[in-house]
Design a protein around this motif. Structure first.
Motif, short mmCIF file in Angstrom:
data_model
loop_
_atom_site.label_atom_id
_atom_site.label_comp_id
_atom_site.label_asym_id
_atom_site.label_seq_id
_atom_site.Cartn_x
_atom_site.Cartn_y
_atom_site.Cartn_z
N ARG A 100 -4.40 -61.10 -31.11
CA ARG A 100 -5.52 -61.86 -31.67
C ARG A 100 -6.03 -61.21 -32.96
NH1 ARG A 100 -8.25 -63.86 -34.25
NH2 ARG A 100 -10.10 -65.16 -34.01
N PHE A 114 -6.49 -63.48 -41.93
CA PHE A 114 -7.62 -64.19 -42.55
C PHE A 114 -8.31 -63.28 -43.58
CE2 PHE A 114 -8.43 -66.67 -38.32
CZ PHE A 114 -7.44 -67.58 -38.64
N GLN A 149 -25.67 -52.27 -39.59
CA GLN A 149 -24.90 -52.66 -38.40
C GLN A 149 -25.01 -51.60 -37.30
OE1 GLN A 149 -20.96 -54.12 -39.43
NE2 GLN A 149 -21.81 -55.78 -40.66
N ALA A 181 -28.13 -52.23 -35.56
CA ALA A 181 -27.96 -53.44 -34.73
C ALA A 181 -27.01 -53.20 -33.56
CB ALA A 181 -27.48 -54.60 -35.60
N ARG A 195 -23.64 -51.93 -33.55
CA ARG A 195 -22.19 -52.13 -33.66
C ARG A 195 -21.38 -50.99 -33.03
NH1 ARG A 195 -19.15 -55.19 -37.65
NH2 ARG A 195 -16.97 -54.70 -37.39
N GLU A 225 -31.26 -51.22 -30.57
CA GLU A 225 -31.21 -52.30 -29.59
C GLU A 225 -31.21 -51.74 -28.16
OE1 GLU A 225 -31.55 -55.39 -30.44
OE2 GLU A 225 -31.68 -54.67 -32.49
N TYR A 253 -26.54 -51.62 -23.97
CA TYR A 253 -25.61 -52.55 -23.33
C TYR A 253 -24.51 -51.72 -22.66
CZ TYR A 253 -22.41 -56.41 -22.48
OH TYR A 253 -21.59 -57.34 -21.87
N PHE A 302 -21.38 -51.02 -22.27
CA PHE A 302 -19.97 -51.16 -22.65
C PHE A 302 -19.11 -50.28 -21.76
CE2 PHE A 302 -21.85 -52.59 -26.71
CZ PHE A 302 -21.13 -53.76 -26.85
N ILE A 329 -13.42 -69.92 -36.86
CA ILE A 329 -12.48 -69.30 -35.93
C ILE A 329 -12.90 -67.86 -35.61
CG2 ILE A 329 -10.10 -68.44 -35.70
CD1 ILE A 329 -9.21 -70.91 -37.37
N GLU A 330 -13.35 -67.14 -36.62
CA GLU A 330 -13.75 -65.75 -36.41
C GLU A 330 -15.03 -65.66 -35.60
OE1 GLU A 330 -10.74 -64.34 -36.78
OE2 GLU A 330 -11.97 -62.60 -37.32
N ARG A 356 -14.42 -65.97 -31.87
CA ARG A 356 -13.88 -64.83 -31.13
C ARG A 356 -14.91 -64.30 -30.14
NH1 ARG A 356 -12.92 -59.85 -33.64
NH2 ARG A 356 -13.96 -60.43 -35.58
N TYR A 361 -35.55 -60.18 -27.58
CA TYR A 361 -34.55 -59.14 -27.34
C TYR A 361 -34.60 -58.06 -28.40
CZ TYR A 361 -30.13 -56.68 -27.06
OH TYR A 361 -29.20 -55.69 -26.98
N ALA A 362 -34.63 -58.47 -29.67
CA ALA A 362 -34.60 -57.50 -30.77
C ALA A 362 -35.81 -56.57 -30.68
CB ALA A 362 -34.59 -58.22 -32.11
N LEU A 398 -32.30 -60.43 -34.04
CA LEU A 398 -31.29 -59.52 -34.55
C LEU A 398 -30.56 -60.14 -35.74
CD1 LEU A 398 -29.90 -56.77 -33.96
CD2 LEU A 398 -28.20 -58.04 -32.67
N ASP A 418 -21.75 -63.59 -22.81
CA ASP A 418 -22.40 -62.44 -23.46
C ASP A 418 -21.47 -61.25 -23.31
OD1 ASP A 418 -23.96 -60.22 -24.12
OD2 ASP A 418 -25.80 -61.14 -23.36
N ASP A 419 -20.95 -60.73 -24.42
CA ASP A 419 -20.08 -59.55 -24.34
C ASP A 419 -20.71 -58.32 -24.98
OD1 ASP A 419 -19.83 -59.89 -27.05
OD2 ASP A 419 -17.69 -60.37 -27.03
N GLY A 420 -21.99 -58.44 -25.39
CA GLY A 420 -22.71 -57.28 -25.92
C GLY A 420 -22.48 -56.99 -27.39
N ASN A 421 -21.53 -57.69 -28.02
CA ASN A 421 -21.21 -57.40 -29.43
C ASN A 421 -22.12 -58.18 -30.38
OD1 ASN A 421 -18.94 -55.56 -29.12
ND2 ASN A 421 -17.82 -57.32 -28.28
N ALA A 474 -24.10 -57.15 -32.94
CA ALA A 474 -24.04 -56.83 -34.38
C ALA A 474 -22.81 -57.48 -35.00
CB ALA A 474 -24.00 -55.32 -34.58
N GLN A 475 -21.67 -57.41 -34.31
CA GLN A 475 -20.45 -58.03 -34.82
C GLN A 475 -20.62 -59.55 -34.90
OE1 GLN A 475 -20.84 -55.52 -32.70
NE2 GLN A 475 -18.89 -54.63 -32.07
N ALA A 530 -22.69 -60.40 -37.85
CA ALA A 530 -21.95 -60.23 -39.11
C ALA A 530 -21.03 -61.43 -39.36
CB ALA A 530 -21.15 -58.92 -39.08
N LYS A 572 -8.15 -72.65 -31.66
CA LYS A 572 -9.21 -71.64 -31.56
C LYS A 572 -10.58 -72.27 -31.76
CE LYS A 572 -6.29 -67.70 -32.67
NZ LYS A 572 -5.17 -68.20 -33.49
#
Lengths: 258, 258
Positions: A24, A31, A72, A75, A77, A96, A99, A101, B34-35, B38, B50-51, B60, B135-138, B140-141, B144, B227
Motif C-alpha cells: 500500500r 503519488f 506534527q 499533534a 505524530r 494530545e 493513544y 499504539f 485516496i491518501e 488510508r 478531544y484536543a 486538532l 479510529d486508529d489513533g493517527n 496528526a497524520q 496532514a 480505494k
C-alpha cells in the motif's frame, strides 16, 4: 523488555501484514513522486544562501520540515513508532491524550533513525533524476510536497524495524546465533528473498505506468507520456528503498537482544 | 489598476491554459482523496473536546492547519495568488525574497476567499461519504492529509478567479453590461458550458477508476475494488467543485470593474 501497554490488546504485526502495508505504501510513494514532479526543481528551495529566515540557518526546505515536524509532534505524530522525524533534536512532546499504539518493537532497537542518509540521498541523487529543471517560484509548495514524499520514503525504509521484528518472532532460533555473532552478512542473507525483491521492482514499475498516465476520455491516446518515468521508480526501489530497508532490518536485529 | 510587476513579462493565463491546469489538478484531488482514505474517520481529529493544546481553542485539525499555514506563509506560499489560506487572520508575511508572480488578476477581486464554506463542506459532508468509520489513533497524520486535500480543493475552486479573468479578457464586451447590471443569473449562464461540465464529471470518474485501482502483477484480478468510490468523485465535482468554482467566477466578475 517488560513494556506496559495498559492492558490494550497489541496490534498483531506479522510478516504478511507488514508486506501488505509495504504494498500500500508503494502507491503513496508514487503519488508523492508524481505530485513533486508538478513543480520544476526550484533550486532556491535547497539553497542556504537564498533562504533569509530570521533566527534560522539552513535552507527553505530545512525550515519548512523542521517547523512542520514541531507542529506534527505536538499533534502526536511520533507517538506512533511507524513515524520517524527528520529533525529529532528538541522536538516537543505530544500534547494530545495518550493513544495506546502497539508496543510491538523491542525498545532498545525501536529508535533506529537513518533519516539523515535518506535526506541526503533525496536532495542530491533522487530529485535531479525525476523533476524537470527550472524555477516557477513556488518554493513553499515545493517544500511541502518534498516533506510528504520524504515522510513516505522514510516510513517505508523504517518499516524494516517491523518486518525484522515479525521475522524474528516467527523464527527466533534462526536469528539468535547470528545476532550474538554480530554476523551482518549472514543476517542480510537470511533476510533476503530475491524473488520477492524482483516482484516488488516489477510491480512498482507497473504501478508508475498506471498511476502516472494521462487519463483521458478519448479511447486512443497516442504516445503515452508518464508523469514520472517508471524506470526511475523501479530504480529508486532497487537501488535505494529495498537495500536501505534491509539495512534497517539488520541494524534492528543487531540490537534485538540488548 | 496600475499594478507594477517590475517589468517582468506577465505569465499568460488563457481560458485554455486555465482549463489544462484544472485537468492536472483533478489528479491531485483524486490522489488526495485516496491518501486521506488510508485512514479511518478518526473523529477525535475534528472534536474540540478531544484536543488539549495549551493556549489554543479548537480542534486538532484547526491547530495543525492554522500553524502549518503560518510556516508556509513565511515560506512564501501565499505570494502566489493561486493559493488561498484557510486562516487568513494574522498570517505573517513571507520572509523570502520577492518572486515576480503574475499580476494577472484584477486587484480588488483577487482577494475573494470562500475557504470557510469549503471547510464546513469538507468536514460535515465530504469526509463521511468517502472514509471508513473507525479510529486508529493517527490523528496528526490524518490532519496532514486533510490539509493537503483541502488545499487542493481550495486551489481548484479559487482557480475560478483566473478562469473568470481569462474569459473576461477574451470578450470584455460580453461581460461588462452584465457586470454593471449586477446580473448574477445572466453571468452564470454566460459562464456555463454544460457539455464541458459533463465531460469533466465523466473524466474524473474514469480517473478515480484508473488511479484508485489495486495494481497487481497478476493479469486477472477478480472483483475490482477502488480505494475511493468513483461515484463519490463524480458527485464531488458535480455537486460542489464545479458549482463553487462558478460561484467564485461570478463573484470575481462582479468586482472586476471596481
Amino acid at each position: 523488555g517488560g513494556v506496559q501497554n495498559g492492558g490494550k490488546a497489541e496490534y498483531n504485526y506479522t510478516v504478511d501484514s507488514a508486506r501488505a502495508s509495504l504494498v500500500r505504501q508503494e502507491d503513496t510513494i508514487i503519488f508523492g513522486l508524481i505530485e513533486r514532479a508538478r513543480f520544476p526543481l526550484n533550486s532556491p528551495t535547497y539553497n542556504q544562501s537564498y533562504a533569509s529566515i530570521p533566527q534560522f540557518r539552513g535552507t527553505l526546505l530545512d525550515f519548512l520540515v523542521r517547523d512542520t515536524e514541531v507542529i506534527q509532534a505536538k499533534a502526536g505524530r511520533y507517538t506512533n513508532l511507524e513515524e520517524n522525524p527528520f529533525f529529532p533534536e528538541n522536538l516537543p512532546p505530544s500534547v494530545e491524550p495518550h493513544y495506546p499504539f502497539s508496543q510491538f518493537l523491542h525498545p532498545s532497537a525501536a529508535m533506529i533513525n537513518i533519516n539523515n542518509v535518506i535526506w541526503k540521498l533525496y536532495i542530491d541523487e533522487l530529485l535531479p533524476i525525476f523533476v524537470a529543471s527550472g524555477d516557477d517560484g513556488n518554493y513553499a509548495q515545493t517544500a511541502a510536497t518534498d516533506l510528504s514524499l520524504l515522510q513516505a520514503i522514510s516510513r517505508r525504509i523504517h518499516y524494516g524495524k517491523f518486518i525484522a521484528e515479525a521475522k524474528f518472532r516467527e523464527s527466533p532460533k534462526g536469528y539468535e546465533p547470528l545476532i550474538r555473532a554480530k554476523d551482518k552478512e549472514a543476517l542480510m542473507k537470511l533476510l533476503t528473498i530475491e524473488s520477492v525483491e524482483e516482484m516488488v521492482v516489477k510491480r512498482v514499475k507497473k504501478k508508475a505506468m498506471v498511476l502516472g498516465q494521462e487519463v483521458s476520455l478519448d479511447r486512443n491516446v497516442k504516445g503515452i507520456k508518464y508523469k514520472v518515468d517508471p524506470s526511475v521508480v523501479s530504480f529508486l526501489y532497487q537501488k535505494w528503498l529495498i537495500p536501505l530497508t534491509k539495512n534497517v532490518e539488520v541494524e534492528y536485529l543487531l540490537s534485538r537482544l540488548d
